[in-house]
Design an enzyme around this catalytic site. Structure first.
Site, short mmCIF file in Angstrom:
data_model
loop_
_atom_site.label_atom_id
_atom_site.label_comp_id
_atom_site.label_asym_id
_atom_site.label_seq_id
_atom_site.Cartn_x
_atom_site.Cartn_y
_atom_site.Cartn_z
N ASP A 32 59.55 -40.74 6.61
CA ASP A 32 59.03 -41.74 7.54
C ASP A 32 57.94 -40.56 8.19
O ASP A 32 57.62 -39.10 8.38
CB ASP A 32 59.30 -41.76 8.78
CG ASP A 32 59.18 -43.23 9.70
OD1 ASP A 32 59.90 -43.63 9.54
OD2 ASP A 32 58.01 -42.83 10.40
N ILE A 33 56.43 -41.70 8.13
CA ILE A 33 55.32 -40.81 8.34
C ILE A 33 55.20 -40.12 9.93
O ILE A 33 54.91 -38.91 10.08
CB ILE A 33 54.02 -40.99 8.20
CG1 ILE A 33 52.93 -41.14 8.37
CG2 ILE A 33 53.63 -42.50 9.53
CD1 ILE A 33 51.85 -41.45 7.55
N ASN A 89 65.54 -52.68 11.79
CA ASN A 89 65.13 -53.49 12.41
C ASN A 89 64.44 -54.64 12.64
O ASN A 89 64.23 -55.13 11.66
CB ASN A 89 63.98 -52.87 13.40
CG ASN A 89 63.94 -50.92 13.87
OD1 ASN A 89 65.54 -51.19 14.25
ND2 ASN A 89 63.58 -50.08 13.90
N HIS A 102 62.66 -52.70 5.71
CA HIS A 102 62.31 -51.51 5.67
C HIS A 102 64.18 -50.83 6.38
O HIS A 102 64.06 -51.94 7.16
CB HIS A 102 61.73 -50.26 5.88
CG HIS A 102 61.29 -51.25 7.65
ND1 HIS A 102 60.41 -52.14 7.34
CD2 HIS A 102 61.60 -49.95 8.42
CE1 HIS A 102 60.31 -51.96 8.61
NE2 HIS A 102 60.73 -51.18 9.91
N MET A 103 65.31 -50.01 5.52
CA MET A 103 65.70 -49.10 5.83
C MET A 103 65.97 -47.97 6.91
O MET A 103 64.92 -47.69 6.12
CB MET A 103 67.27 -49.36 4.93
CG MET A 103 68.73 -49.09 5.55
SD MET A 103 69.80 -49.46 4.74
CE MET A 103 70.21 -50.72 4.06
N HIS A 104 66.04 -47.96 8.07
CA HIS A 104 66.25 -46.03 8.26
C HIS A 104 67.30 -45.50 7.75
O HIS A 104 68.54 -46.33 8.33
CB HIS A 104 65.96 -46.24 9.71
CG HIS A 104 64.54 -46.97 10.41
ND1 HIS A 104 63.09 -46.10 10.59
CD2 HIS A 104 64.03 -48.07 11.21
CE1 HIS A 104 62.32 -46.52 11.04
NE2 HIS A 104 62.15 -48.79 10.84
P1 AMP Z 1 59.94 -50.11 12.48
O1 AMP Z 1 59.62 -49.83 13.96
O2 AMP Z 1 61.47 -50.26 11.89
O3 AMP Z 1 59.39 -51.23 11.98
O4 AMP Z 1 59.88 -48.93 11.56
C1 AMP Z 1 58.64 -48.94 11.12
C2 AMP Z 1 58.29 -47.70 10.56
O5 AMP Z 1 57.32 -47.24 9.47
C3 AMP Z 1 58.07 -46.40 12.00
O6 AMP Z 1 59.34 -45.64 12.61
C4 AMP Z 1 56.57 -45.59 11.16
O7 AMP Z 1 57.01 -44.36 11.64
C5 AMP Z 1 57.11 -45.68 9.63
N1 AMP Z 1 55.54 -45.67 9.33
C6 AMP Z 1 53.93 -46.00 9.55
N2 AMP Z 1 53.36 -46.15 8.14
C7 AMP Z 1 53.98 -45.47 7.77
C8 AMP Z 1 53.16 -44.91 6.58
N3 AMP Z 1 52.49 -44.49 5.85
N4 AMP Z 1 53.94 -43.89 6.13
C9 AMP Z 1 55.47 -43.51 6.04
N5 AMP Z 1 56.40 -44.66 7.27
C10 AMP Z 1 55.37 -44.98 7.67
#
Ligand code: AMP
Length: 116
Positions: A32-33, A89, A102-104
């Site tokens: 995650d960024i 989420n 996506h899965m965290h």
């Molecule tokens: P959500 O809030 O569950 O939709 O999570 C989206 C996630 O994507 C967040 O934790 C962001 O930090 C992550 N994210 C957004 N852009 C990027 C990217 N370019 N590379 C990696 N993670 C990202």
């Protein structure tokens, strides 16, 4: 195309850089960024699904793979013994911001019980 799904599609097509740590025929995992914990990995399907509301019986193998990969990566990152959390989420109340399923995978420190 909606930017909020396109960002993960761009990672898959290598138009945007990400630290990809695992990939197979069904899923891809990358850091995650904006990490919320020392280990914060996202596991996504290789084909587009917007939210958890859009899954069906045909996705059983894929969803199982996402969980298996989270367990495998937790071991690889040495957080499995202490423990970790996986989160998906969904939509506004679930705080989904990127509309590409996506899965965290979060770990590396003590978490808290509270979510909402
Ligand atoms: P959500 O809030 O569950 O939709 O999570 C989206 C996630 O994507 C967040 O934790 C962001 O930090 C992550 N994210 C957004 N852009 C990027 C990217 N370019 N590379 C990696 N993670 C990202």
């Amino acid at each position: 195309m909606n930017d909020k799904k396109n960002i993960f599609q761009k990672i898959l097509s290598k138009k945007i850089n990400a630290n990809i740590i695992y990939q197979d025929k069904l899923v891809t995992a990358f850091d995650d960024i904006h990490p919320q914990s020392p280990i914060h990995i996202l596991i996504i399907p290789n084909t587009f699904i917007s939210t958890l509301n859009d899954i069906n019986k045909n996705h059983e193998l894929l969803l199982g793979r996402m969980i298996l990969v989270s367990s495998k990566l937790a071991k690889k990152k040495c957080i499995s013994n202490n423990g970790y959390r996986i989160i998906i989420n969904c939509n506004t109340h679930g705080c989904q911001t990127i509309f590409y399923l996506h899965m965290h995978l979060l770990g590396g420190r003590q978490g808290t019980k509270n979510f909402f």
